[in-house]
Scaffold this active site. Sequence first.
Site, PDB file in Angstrom:
ATOM      1  N   ASP A 182      41.140  31.542  34.816  1.00 29.34           N
ATOM      2  CA  ASP A 182      42.119  32.235  33.975  1.00 29.34           C
ATOM      3  C   ASP A 182      42.665  33.506  34.600  1.00 29.34           C
ATOM      4  OD1 ASP A 182      43.470  32.856  31.361  1.00 29.34           O
ATOM      5  OD2 ASP A 182      42.081  34.542  31.456  1.00 29.34           O
ATOM      6  N   ASP A 204      38.221  36.660  36.445  1.00 25.04           N
ATOM      7  CA  ASP A 204      36.898  36.072  36.270  1.00 25.04           C
ATOM      8  C   ASP A 204      36.951  34.605  36.687  1.00 25.04           C
ATOM      9  OD1 ASP A 204      38.295  34.848  34.221  1.00 25.04           O
ATOM     10  OD2 ASP A 204      37.489  36.149  32.655  1.00 25.04           O
ATOM     11  N   GLU A 224      44.347  43.565  36.259  1.00 22.57           N
ATOM     12  CA  GLU A 224      43.958  42.147  36.214  1.00 22.57           C
ATOM     13  C   GLU A 224      45.163  41.246  35.962  1.00 22.57           C
ATOM     14  OE1 GLU A 224      40.378  39.357  34.499  1.00 22.57           O
ATOM     15  OE2 GLU A 224      41.075  40.994  33.219  1.00 22.57           O
ATOM     16  N   TYR A 266      40.522  34.988  23.710  1.00 20.58           N
ATOM     17  CA  TYR A 266      41.767  34.262  23.425  1.00 20.58           C
ATOM     18  C   TYR A 266      41.716  33.718  22.001  1.00 20.58           C
ATOM     19  CZ  TYR A 266      43.350  34.657  28.233  1.00 20.58           C
ATOM     20  OH  TYR A 266      43.788  35.152  29.441  1.00 20.58           O
TER      21      TYR A 266
END
Length: 620
Positions: free
Chosen positions: A164, A167, A571, A324
């Site tokens: 994703d 990570d 990120e 999410y």
Amino acid sequence: MHNHWGGTLEINGADSTTEDEKSRNMDWDRSSISHQGYHHTLDETQQSWLLGPSDKKKKKKYIDLECIVCSQTALKWTLGSIVVAFFVIGLPIIIAKSIPKHKPHPPAPDNYTVALHKALLFFNAQKSGKLPKNNGIPWRGDSGLQDGLNQTDLKGGLVGGYYDAGDNTKFNFPMSFAMTMLSWSVIEYEHKYRAIGEYDHVRDLIKWGNDYLLRTFNSSATRINHIYSQVGGSQNGTQTPDDHYCWQRPEDMDYPRRVQTTTSGPDLAGEMAAAMAAASIVFRDDPTYSKKLSRGAETVFDFARDFGKRTAYSRGNPFIEPFYNSTGYFDEFMWGAAWLFYATGNNSYFSLATNAGLPKNSKAFYMSPDLSVLSWDNKLPAAMLILTRIRLFLSPGYPYEDMLKSYHNVTGLTMCSYLRKYNVFNWTRGGMIELNHGKAQNLQYVANAAFLASVFADYLNASGIPGWNCGPDFVPLTVLKDFATSQMDYILGANPMNMSYVVGYGSKYPRHVHHRGASIPNNKVKYSCTGGWRWRDAATPNPNTISGAMVGGPDRFDKFRDVRTNYSYTEPTVAGNAGLVAALVSLTSSGGIGVDKNTIFTNVPPLYPTSPPPPPPWRP
């Protein structure tokens, strides 16, 4: 008989003279007459009466060429003309053709094309599974080869897909959204992808993601009762080795990777259906694979519509909800039904997408600013836009017109909300629209809004419509394009920090990206779960450049901290990069401008407007 000027003029000879001789004797020998002596001096007029025009030309000479007889003079002129033509016309052509040809250099790609090449590479860096040799990311290798192998109903496990973000977790929900966005961009702008040489690449990325989605449920069945919704993950606040606690390259993961199973997930299944339905249109040139995708989409959509399974996929799950969480599923019903209609041509999906219950339950017509923001969680603005597309290009009429007109109106108001003059959203001083109330990681929403504005402008332009209304104001299409370009330019470096937020683009970009694979050297040393923390906390730039990654972005003051441990700034995510790719390809001038009007309608049957029911009989 004598003539007046002297000499004998015999017209009739003796009887023995033949007719041929008579004819020849009638051709007087003018040259002999002119040498005879005369009794009188003749003036020029008198001479002309007798001799006719003076013939001073030389007798023509002829050449017999067997098949034809021609004048010697004509032959000379003809041969001379050929020689002259050879030197004047033929010789220059021969010389020109003998010179090595140099193809003209194509025009330099615009900034959006350069950024697009890089943005697509980010997905190569996020691939999980056994990588192809041409993956193009030298510091990445095979990983996650044991994912899902302990699931007894799966053949081959859950290998593949995309990690994703920074990570090593595979979240189906945002991954599906990313695949839908990529497919949508290809359907609208295939000609641009082809022009810049990225068509095969982006199709490979879409197939990689959808092949994985097909593994997460029984795609050969017509009815299913569960979906594998996630591989890996973590629980906040624990020290159990997992994807968040550990800082390891995906190739070196040695901790257990849990698999999440969803038995009720209308939101997840609706988004997965949209992803596979859109991809089936992209792969229309491969009927077998396209059919597999559309059938899989119908299967998971049936699962989504099961009335007994209407609980959000993330509810109560500590491995999903903090990361999410889904806030509703009626937007996915509209989104998934619209894409299934495009993919299959089945009118039942169109009827569902235009059913009054969906906008009512999703609050689509409430005009809440939050619902104007496209994201992995909220599909409403995109769903209404692709349904507006049908109204603009097909005009299906009754019984769909009233709902499509409402979708069209709300879409126009959504575009109005993106314009600074109407003060719906706050803007930073540097010119970035704030679509998440000034919170972190805003760029993913900015890129999505830029794409929606750009593609809506292209829809109107292709329909011959020069603009739309925001209240009493008529707004030309150039305003929408200007909004989209201003936001993309901000992302690419036209901001107070003078920093490109797309890694590898420009000379100044984030060097400390929050990403495990990019931050750990590819030096054949395996770092343990906590052994990798040294690289997480290092002040040095990442040893590996994760090209094309769009980071979270600046704060509401246009400030950015290039710090690896602060994921809010540094990120990237696959969902964010999908919106970036879509916006860039819509704005690049490479390959022309505008959308492909017709490809999306390949499987859609003719929609002839039916007559509305007659009014009830009049009663006094």
